[in-house]
Design a protein around this motif. Structure first.
Motif, PDB file in Angstrom:
ATOM      1  N   LYS A 150      -5.893   6.980   3.894  1.00 14.90           N
ATOM      2  CA  LYS A 150      -6.508   7.172   2.844  1.00 14.90           C
ATOM      3  C   LYS A 150      -7.723   5.488   2.370  1.00 14.90           C
ATOM      4  O   LYS A 150      -8.370   6.645   1.901  1.00 14.90           O
ATOM      5  CB  LYS A 150      -5.261   7.142   1.442  1.00 14.90           C
ATOM      6  N   GLN A 151      -7.219   4.971   2.476  1.00 11.86           N
ATOM      7  CA  GLN A 151      -8.045   3.723   2.777  1.00 11.86           C
ATOM      8  C   GLN A 151      -9.356   3.871   3.502  1.00 11.86           C
ATOM      9  O   GLN A 151     -10.620   4.025   2.353  1.00 11.86           O
ATOM     10  CB  GLN A 151      -7.099   2.611   3.062  1.00 11.86           C
ATOM     11  N   MET A 152      -9.341   4.616   4.586  1.00 15.24           N
ATOM     12  CA  MET A 152     -10.395   4.752   4.843  1.00 15.24           C
ATOM     13  C   MET A 152     -11.424   6.477   4.662  1.00 15.24           C
ATOM     14  O   MET A 152     -12.936   6.135   4.988  1.00 15.24           O
ATOM     15  CB  MET A 152      -9.962   5.546   7.056  1.00 15.24           C
ATOM     16  N   GLN A 153     -11.172   6.956   4.272  1.00 13.11           N
ATOM     17  CA  GLN A 153     -11.700   7.936   3.439  1.00 13.11           C
ATOM     18  C   GLN A 153     -11.810   7.132   2.480  1.00 13.11           C
ATOM     19  O   GLN A 153     -13.697   7.785   1.497  1.00 13.11           O
ATOM     20  CB  GLN A 153     -10.599   8.965   2.393  1.00 13.11           C
ATOM     21  N   GLY A 205      13.593  -3.245  -3.520  1.00 13.41           N
ATOM     22  CA  GLY A 205      12.413  -2.194  -3.509  1.00 13.41           C
ATOM     23  C   GLY A 205      11.173  -3.972  -3.216  1.00 13.41           C
ATOM     24  O   GLY A 205      11.494  -5.198  -2.816  1.00 13.41           O
ATOM     25  N   ILE A 206       9.510  -4.307  -3.833  1.00 11.38           N
ATOM     26  CA  ILE A 206       8.724  -4.828  -3.544  1.00 11.38           C
ATOM     27  C   ILE A 206       8.299  -5.468  -4.333  1.00 11.38           C
ATOM     28  O   ILE A 206       8.028  -4.935  -4.806  1.00 11.38           O
ATOM     29  CB  ILE A 206       8.490  -4.785  -2.577  1.00 11.38           C
ATOM     30  N   GLY A 207       8.581  -6.210  -5.089  1.00  8.37           N
ATOM     31  CA  GLY A 207       8.018  -6.874  -5.939  1.00  8.37           C
ATOM     32  C   GLY A 207       7.000  -8.361  -5.762  1.00  8.37           C
ATOM     33  O   GLY A 207       7.040  -8.887  -5.517  1.00  8.37           O
ATOM     34  N   VAL A 248       0.900  -1.611  -0.215  1.00 10.18           N
ATOM     35  CA  VAL A 248      -0.177  -0.086   0.241  1.00 10.18           C
ATOM     36  C   VAL A 248       0.740   1.582   0.356  1.00 10.18           C
ATOM     37  O   VAL A 248       0.626   2.189  -1.013  1.00 10.18           O
ATOM     38  CB  VAL A 248      -1.318   0.197   1.314  1.00 10.18           C
ATOM     39  N   LYS A 249       1.639   1.471   0.996  1.00  8.07           N
ATOM     40  CA  LYS A 249       3.156   2.365   0.732  1.00  8.07           C
ATOM     41  C   LYS A 249       3.867   2.438  -0.479  1.00  8.07           C
ATOM     42  O   LYS A 249       4.248   3.353  -0.564  1.00  8.07           O
ATOM     43  CB  LYS A 249       3.757   2.080   2.080  1.00  8.07           C
ATOM     44  N   LYS A 250       4.192   1.380  -0.575  1.00  4.87           N
ATOM     45  CA  LYS A 250       4.385   1.971  -2.205  1.00  4.87           C
ATOM     46  C   LYS A 250       3.865   2.507  -3.073  1.00  4.87           C
ATOM     47  O   LYS A 250       4.763   2.657  -4.439  1.00  4.87           O
ATOM     48  CB  LYS A 250       4.707  -0.047  -3.083  1.00  4.87           C
ATOM     49  N   SER A 251       2.716   1.900  -3.850  1.00  8.37           N
ATOM     50  CA  SER A 251       1.306   2.496  -4.418  1.00  8.37           C
ATOM     51  C   SER A 251       1.265   3.867  -4.046  1.00  8.37           C
ATOM     52  O   SER A 251       0.750   4.200  -4.510  1.00  8.37           O
ATOM     53  CB  SER A 251       0.414   1.992  -4.703  1.00  8.37           C
ATOM     54  N   GLY A 252       1.386   4.448  -2.843  1.00  8.54           N
ATOM     55  CA  GLY A 252       1.344   5.702  -3.091  1.00  8.54           C
ATOM     56  C   GLY A 252       0.028   6.160  -1.590  1.00  8.54           C
ATOM     57  O   GLY A 252      -0.375   7.052  -1.501  1.00  8.54           O
TER      58      GLY A 252
END
Length: 473
Positions: free
Chosen positions: A394-397, A467-469, A385-389
């Motif tokens: 934001k999820q709760m909004q 990174g994470i892929g 989630v953090k990697k995608s910004g």
């Protein structure tokens, strides 16, 4: 979550006709009993909603009565079906699947839908009594607790409900995080034991999110109570100087500063598990596992009695799996078809990048294996989630915009003074957090730099992902 159907039962319906019930276990514990036709109905519903290409194949009907061998074969096929559905990101999180499991859980435990009061514990031992329906799902109960505490909507997603078992030694075992497919009231009451209760605890790993929580008075008090509790039980390591500083901040009522200092301490934000067994670095080693900071931390006792410490980063785990097996109790038989009582043995195994070209499987045998797996998965989810910004806020909004965050009018009307709200709390409740802190015993290793520790290179090798892929995870 680990789904299994380890056994079947021959039961009678209302008309006295016998049928085969398939016992669905979640995390090695009975969740519900269902008939073949109920699962077939679920399958048809999902096919209608998502299409044949998405839904896995379902064990076919039989014209004639099944033999015991055929019943066992169907049991295995249904188990694989349930596991495949749960692992599918669309089907496993669908409301069709989750509502089926909730209804089946309620019917199995024979608990009618009615108004009840449920106790939810906070980290400092305080209890929050909420009025709910027995059929309320995990999200509903979490929102009811938040409403009672006056915790804002945008912070609800930072917390989760956990099923906890109190031990005779005064400690506690985190059994599991309550999921969307279960009914908290049914889950805790069906255990028929006062040792089990539900605890509200933060459900994120990145300490950067602490700032969001601490900006709110109730969030700050929840986080503060949890931090003190983790120190008291020895989950966070404190030396004498740090202990003195923390006590001073506590006496001043400087909660934010207290948390900021705690964030610098070893194992802040970790969940510690009960002692268990691992095959790393040698078979049969006793180990205490902690989850936090995007890693599993090991305190290993070797057969030679030597103690070693090291960590496995989630970003270097290629994959992991949880397996369960039936183990006959003492003096039992090894015949799986017999009615002998068996215990469930759970194992978490992960494949780890020890060095640039060397992968190795590490296995942990623990009744909390699935809780460990849930921790790993939530770490990965948070990193992605953090990697995608994105972020929890934001999820709760997004949820609120979609109308999925709701509180009933009756819940909103309950505006009794929040339990964590006193500007100058009655020093009996949060209290004695101060006196308790002064008697904290500094358990565990006092330093990570002792000669007996396993070095970072021994655990991590000398290669790191950029990174994470998908390939990494």
């Amino acid at each position: 979550m680990h789904f299994s159907i380890p056994e079947t039962e021959v039961r009678s319906d209302e008309n006295g006709s016998s049928y085969v019930a398939y016992n669905i276990h979640v995390n090695g514990v009975l969740h519900c009993r269902v008939r073949y036709r109920q699962l077939l109905g679920l399958h048809e519903q999902m096919k209608k909603e998502y299409g044949n290409n998405v839904v896995p194949a379902f064990p076919p009907k039989k014209i004639f009565t099944l033999t015991p061998a055929e019943v066992d074969q169907r049991r295995e096929l249904l188990e694989k079906y349930m596991q495949a559905v749960r692992q599918d990101p669309i089907l496993g999180s669908s409301e069709i699947f989750n509502s089926f499991l909730r209804k089946a859980q309620q019917e199995t435990q024979k608990i009618p839908t009615e108004d009840v009061q449920l106790e939810i514990y906070l980290s400092n031992g305080q209890k929050v009594n909420i009025n709910i329906l027995t059929s309320d799902q995990t999200e509903d109960v979490l929102e009811a607790v938040a409403s009672k505490l006056d915790l804002p909507d945008e912070l609800v997603g930072y917390f989760s409900l956990f099923l906890v078992q109190e031990r005779e030694d005064g400690g506690c075992t985190y059994v599991r995080k309550l999921q969307e497919f279960e009914l908290p009231y049914v889950s805790v009451t069906s255990l028929h034991s006062p040792e089990y209760h539900i605890v509200l605890r933060k459900s994120y790993w990145d300490t950067a999110y602490d700032s969001d929580v601490m900006d709110n008075r109730v969030g700050l008090n929840l986080l503060y109570a949890q931090t003190v509790s983790d120190i008291e039980r020895g989950w966070i390591l404190v030396n004498k100087d740090q202990h003195r500083q923390l006590k001073s901040l506590q006496e001043k009522g400087s909660k934010k500063e207290f948390i900021r200092l705690a964030q610098t301490l070893k194992y802040y934000g970790y969940i510690k598990f009960d002692p268990c067994i691992t095959d790393f670095p040698e078979k049969g080693c006793h180990v205490i596992v902690g989850a936090g900071n995007n890693e599993l931390n090991f305190h290993v006792k070797l057969p030679s009695e030597q103690m070693k410490e090291g960590s496995f980063k989630v970003t270097r785990m290629r994959c992991w799996r949880v397996t369960s097996s039936q183990v006959p109790v003492a003096n039992g038989t090894t015949n799986p078809s017999s009615s002998t009582k068996c215990d469930v043995k759970l194992e978490l195994a992960f494949e780890y990048l020890m060095s640039k070209d060397r992968l190795q499987w590490v296995t942990i045998t623990s009744q909390q294996a699935i809780m460990m797996s849930i921790c790993l998965q939530s770490m990965v989810d948070e990193l992605m989630v953090k990697k995608s910004g994105g972020s929890i806020k934001k999820q709760m909004q997004k949820k609120r915009l979609n109308g999925t965050v709701h509180r009933s009018d009756s819940q909103q009307a309950v505006k009794s003074p929040p339990l964590l709200d006193s500007p100058d709390p009655p020093r009996e409740q949060v209290v004695k957090l101060s006196t308790k802190l002064s008697s904290v015993s500094l358990r565990g290793l006092s330093s990570s730099n002792s000669a007996s520790d396993i070095s970072g290179n021994d655990f991590h090798g000398n290669y790191a992902f950029e990174g994470i892929g998908d390939d990494d995870l």
